[in-house]
Design a protein around this motif. Sequence first.
Motif, PDB file in Angstrom:
ATOM      1  N   HIS A  92       0.761  -1.358  -0.035  1.00 46.02           N
ATOM      2  CA  HIS A  92       0.142  -0.063  -0.046  1.00 46.02           C
ATOM      3  C   HIS A  92       0.745   1.340  -0.081  1.00 46.02           C
ATOM      4  O   HIS A  92       0.258   2.370  -0.288  1.00 46.02           O
ATOM      5  N   LEU A  93       2.038   1.115   0.389  1.00 44.81           N
ATOM      6  CA  LEU A  93       2.981   2.331   0.466  1.00 44.81           C
ATOM      7  C   LEU A  93       4.143   2.219  -0.565  1.00 44.81           C
ATOM      8  O   LEU A  93       4.939   3.106  -0.591  1.00 44.81           O
ATOM      9  N   ALA A  94       4.413   1.035  -1.098  1.00 43.22           N
ATOM     10  CA  ALA A  94       5.553   1.021  -2.040  1.00 43.22           C
ATOM     11  C   ALA A  94       5.145   0.078  -2.892  1.00 43.22           C
ATOM     12  O   ALA A  94       4.715  -1.159  -2.913  1.00 43.22           O
ATOM     13  N   GLN A  95       5.191   0.602  -4.343  1.00 45.80           N
ATOM     14  CA  GLN A  95       4.936  -0.343  -5.618  1.00 45.80           C
ATOM     15  C   GLN A  95       5.750  -0.074  -6.924  1.00 45.80           C
ATOM     16  O   GLN A  95       6.644   0.872  -6.740  1.00 45.80           O
ATOM     17  N   PRO A  96       5.560  -0.934  -7.785  1.00 41.12           N
ATOM     18  CA  PRO A  96       6.134  -0.883  -8.927  1.00 41.12           C
ATOM     19  C   PRO A  96       6.130   0.478  -9.587  1.00 41.12           C
ATOM     20  O   PRO A  96       4.755   0.974  -9.690  1.00 41.12           O
ATOM     21  N   LEU A  97       6.895   0.821 -10.551  1.00 44.69           N
ATOM     22  CA  LEU A  97       6.713   2.112 -11.074  1.00 44.69           C
ATOM     23  C   LEU A  97       7.444   2.021 -12.710  1.00 44.69           C
ATOM     24  O   LEU A  97       8.627   1.548 -12.590  1.00 44.69           O
ATOM     25  N   ALA A  98       6.851   2.144 -13.619  1.00 41.84           N
ATOM     26  CA  ALA A  98       7.707   2.145 -15.047  1.00 41.84           C
ATOM     27  C   ALA A  98       8.126   3.487 -15.228  1.00 41.84           C
ATOM     28  O   ALA A  98       7.759   4.520 -14.919  1.00 41.84           O
ATOM     29  N   PHE A  99       9.467   3.294 -15.803  1.00 47.42           N
ATOM     30  CA  PHE A  99      10.226   4.704 -16.178  1.00 47.42           C
ATOM     31  C   PHE A  99      10.461   4.420 -17.771  1.00 47.42           C
ATOM     32  O   PHE A  99      10.683   3.389 -18.176  1.00 47.42           O
ATOM     33  N   VAL A 100      10.700   5.765 -18.316  1.00 45.84           N
ATOM     34  CA  VAL A 100      10.718   5.698 -19.591  1.00 45.84           C
ATOM     35  C   VAL A 100      12.206   6.620 -19.853  1.00 45.84           C
ATOM     36  O   VAL A 100      12.212   7.696 -19.340  1.00 45.84           O
ATOM     37  N   MET A 101      13.186   6.053 -20.470  1.00 49.33           N
ATOM     38  CA  MET A 101      14.293   7.010 -20.773  1.00 49.33           C
ATOM     39  C   MET A 101      14.327   7.394 -22.394  1.00 49.33           C
ATOM     40  O   MET A 101      14.483   6.375 -23.109  1.00 49.33           O
ATOM     41  N   PRO A 102      14.073   8.555 -22.746  1.00 48.78           N
ATOM     42  CA  PRO A 102      13.923   8.770 -24.123  1.00 48.78           C
ATOM     43  C   PRO A 102      15.331   9.063 -24.633  1.00 48.78           C
ATOM     44  O   PRO A 102      16.379   9.353 -23.811  1.00 48.78           O
ATOM     45  N   SER A 103      15.545   8.879 -25.958  1.00 48.59           N
ATOM     46  CA  SER A 103      16.635   8.952 -26.868  1.00 48.59           C
ATOM     47  C   SER A 103      16.564   9.991 -27.654  1.00 48.59           C
ATOM     48  O   SER A 103      15.580   9.940 -28.459  1.00 48.59           O
ATOM     49  N   TYR A 104      17.833  10.986 -27.486  1.00 52.49           N
ATOM     50  CA  TYR A 104      17.714  12.069 -28.681  1.00 52.49           C
ATOM     51  C   TYR A 104      19.116  11.763 -29.532  1.00 52.49           C
ATOM     52  O   TYR A 104      19.212  12.593 -30.440  1.00 52.49           O
ATOM     53  N   GLU A 105      20.010  10.998 -29.158  1.00 53.69           N
ATOM     54  CA  GLU A 105      21.165  10.391 -29.856  1.00 53.69           C
ATOM     55  C   GLU A 105      21.003   9.338 -30.322  1.00 53.69           C
ATOM     56  O   GLU A 105      20.469   8.376 -30.075  1.00 53.69           O
ATOM     57  N   ARG A 106      21.658   9.237 -31.628  1.00 58.29           N
ATOM     58  CA  ARG A 106      21.709   7.914 -32.343  1.00 58.29           C
ATOM     59  C   ARG A 106      21.910   6.608 -31.714  1.00 58.29           C
ATOM     60  O   ARG A 106      21.167   5.624 -31.897  1.00 58.29           O
ATOM     61  N   GLN A 132      11.928  -2.683 -22.199  1.00 54.68           N
ATOM     62  CA  GLN A 132      11.537  -2.687 -23.401  1.00 54.68           C
ATOM     63  C   GLN A 132      12.316  -1.691 -24.402  1.00 54.68           C
ATOM     64  O   GLN A 132      12.185  -0.577 -23.941  1.00 54.68           O
ATOM     65  N   PHE A 133      12.690  -1.915 -25.545  1.00 53.57           N
ATOM     66  CA  PHE A 133      12.985  -1.000 -26.721  1.00 53.57           C
ATOM     67  C   PHE A 133      11.645  -0.190 -27.121  1.00 53.57           C
ATOM     68  O   PHE A 133      10.679  -1.070 -27.741  1.00 53.57           O
ATOM     69  N   LEU A 134      11.537   0.922 -27.061  1.00 54.49           N
ATOM     70  CA  LEU A 134      10.438   1.615 -27.627  1.00 54.49           C
ATOM     71  C   LEU A 134      10.817   2.500 -28.951  1.00 54.49           C
ATOM     72  O   LEU A 134      11.902   3.056 -29.049  1.00 54.49           O
ATOM     73  N   SER A 135      10.009   2.559 -29.693  1.00 58.67           N
ATOM     74  CA  SER A 135       9.982   3.289 -31.061  1.00 58.67           C
ATOM     75  C   SER A 135       9.317   4.946 -30.772  1.00 58.67           C
ATOM     76  O   SER A 135       9.224   4.906 -29.548  1.00 58.67           O
ATOM     77  N   THR A 136       9.586   5.753 -31.642  1.00 54.67           N
ATOM     78  CA  THR A 136       9.488   7.036 -31.353  1.00 54.67           C
ATOM     79  C   THR A 136       7.966   7.410 -31.008  1.00 54.67           C
ATOM     80  O   THR A 136       7.570   7.923 -30.164  1.00 54.67           O
ATOM     81  N   PRO A 137       6.989   6.807 -31.861  1.00 59.92           N
ATOM     82  CA  PRO A 137       5.668   6.852 -31.367  1.00 59.92           C
ATOM     83  C   PRO A 137       5.292   6.339 -29.906  1.00 59.92           C
ATOM     84  O   PRO A 137       4.482   6.733 -29.369  1.00 59.92           O
ATOM     85  N   GLN A 138       5.842   5.120 -29.736  1.00 57.38           N
ATOM     86  CA  GLN A 138       5.537   4.311 -28.313  1.00 57.38           C
ATOM     87  C   GLN A 138       6.186   5.224 -27.200  1.00 57.38           C
ATOM     88  O   GLN A 138       5.387   5.416 -26.217  1.00 57.38           O
ATOM     89  N   THR A 139       7.166   5.788 -27.542  1.00 58.98           N
ATOM     90  CA  THR A 139       7.655   6.838 -26.312  1.00 58.98           C
ATOM     91  C   THR A 139       6.761   7.914 -26.088  1.00 58.98           C
ATOM     92  O   THR A 139       6.691   8.455 -25.121  1.00 58.98           O
ATOM     93  N   SER A 140       6.471   8.509 -27.091  1.00 62.61           N
ATOM     94  CA  SER A 140       5.448   9.862 -27.179  1.00 62.61           C
ATOM     95  C   SER A 140       4.263   9.531 -26.508  1.00 62.61           C
ATOM     96  O   SER A 140       3.794  10.136 -25.837  1.00 62.61           O
ATOM     97  N   ALA A 141       3.728   8.186 -26.847  1.00 57.47           N
ATOM     98  CA  ALA A 141       2.543   7.735 -26.318  1.00 57.47           C
ATOM     99  C   ALA A 141       2.556   7.646 -24.833  1.00 57.47           C
ATOM    100  O   ALA A 141       1.463   7.810 -23.853  1.00 57.47           O
ATOM    101  N   LEU A 142       3.764   7.142 -24.228  1.00 56.44           N
ATOM    102  CA  LEU A 142       3.881   6.888 -22.759  1.00 56.44           C
ATOM    103  C   LEU A 142       3.988   8.361 -22.170  1.00 56.44           C
ATOM    104  O   LEU A 142       3.836   8.498 -20.861  1.00 56.44           O
ATOM    105  N   GLY A 154      13.112   5.227 -27.202  1.00 52.79           N
ATOM    106  CA  GLY A 154      13.396   5.285 -25.827  1.00 52.79           C
ATOM    107  C   GLY A 154      13.533   3.766 -25.309  1.00 52.79           C
ATOM    108  O   GLY A 154      13.387   2.820 -26.222  1.00 52.79           O
ATOM    109  N   VAL A 155      13.556   3.647 -24.031  1.00 58.23           N
ATOM    110  CA  VAL A 155      13.733   2.414 -23.297  1.00 58.23           C
ATOM    111  C   VAL A 155      12.632   2.526 -22.087  1.00 58.23           C
ATOM    112  O   VAL A 155      12.933   3.641 -21.318  1.00 58.23           O
TER     113      VAL A 155
END
Length: 527
Positions: A92-106, A132-142, A154-155
Amino acid sequence: MNRAEQLARLRDPAPFDVAVIGGGATGLGVALDAAARGFRVALVETVDFAKGTSSRATKLVHGGVRYLAQGDIGLVREALRERAMLLANAPHLAQPLAFVMPSYERFERAFYGAGLKMYDALAGRHGLGDTQFLSTPQTSALLPNLRAQGLKGGVKYWDGQFDDARLAVALARTAVSQGACVVNHCPATALLREGGKVRGLAARDSESGESFTLRADCVINATGVWVDTIRAMDAEPGAPQRAPMVAPSQGVHLVVDRRFLPGDHALLIPKTRDGRVLFAVPWMGKTILGTTDTPRDDLDTEPAPFREEVQLILDEAGRYLAQAPTRDDVRSVWVGLRPLVKPTQEDGADTKGMSREHVVLVGRSGLVTVTGGKWTTYRAMAEDVLQRCFDRKLLPPRPDSATAYLPLIGAPKRSAESLTQPPAEHLYGTEADNLRELPGAQRWLWRDGGGGLSEAMVRFAARFEMARTVEDVLARRSRLLFLDAAQAGAVAGDVATLLRDELGAAFDAAASAASFKTLAARYRHLP
């Protein structure tokens, strides 16, 4: 956790096995572990549980991605194991959280993605989800408000988040349920020495002025960045001044509305222009931006941010968020002091630096000092502290700790509600029904979506969570001070009135409300 009952236990002349100074994450973890092993334990806290650093974390329960980059595999593996235990013992006080690390370099996505896949591998069965490796649209959606220009995907990876102050209160209550005596607003005023050895401490109730003498063979100094103050009490007359163990560093956090980070995914920028890590974390209906790492020379209990720190966070957020927050958008600003440890070999002391970034020192007098570390590994730190006490024969050895699978007070089997949502009854876990039975369960002092702060929550804090001041309620039982300082100041008078009803005529409602309003103004002010 009735304070009058706990004070009565302090008056008992029978000695304790363990006396802990400090009611933050480390001290509470030690008290719970020792009590669970059957020791007679007392803990005293100068102000309130998690008043210092332990209520001002970035709210992340993490294995330490940056430590992986430094090659500290052992530290990461242990932290990932402890992360899993914490999430299981207090869902109730500690839970999983998803992070997204966007990429702007090749090559960023491939580079960081490979490291995070290793992070998954180290977690093993304790993992929370696959990278998970994310495409540009997937990253923007999240991350809907993420800057689209130049985005190359992103990742996504998983860590955890928590309510640090309420977790501290849950630790205190669980320690009491295991037999510990735990008291807030009761500072240690002196150490008791017999034959050159520390054999207890003196404490004073800040409310009544009553003094207590606590005798104990093992005294543990777990006061975070303030450990050197207690170590100074241990100095022998005429002895040279000891070198400090701690060099404090501060981390600044800004809280803005959720519209700047819609959704339930956190944003992580692993390397800003000055080499720092930037987080944007959805938490309790708001978004936390941070953090900094700035050395300080003082140990103020309410440190203020530096102007350049605030501007740095806003500037970096503006580089990555399409709609960037400004100074006017900041609802609250708060600062935590981190104890950066400088292990010292004092005359005759036995110093042991641990792999978990914390240090346990046993002085010539037998005073045990622990500092450093992080919230995620508080439980492992407590185990290490007690093992040192066993090794130095300050305590008789007891079986291994039982805290690895010890649910904290209120812990359900699982929580259906997310910590990214506004605060509500779900933070009370299995005690939500008890909360609803109190007067004022449907009378709201502050409302945010489906949650907020009810009169019943204030009464619950006073009756069961040892809240003694308006600040105790609005900063650490409710988190309103950290979410919206102006709103917190606005309800201070109502909270004070309820506390007077709960605590009795001796409670100075006007003074407590006025003191808190001054504090709330500081949390609202940007330099």
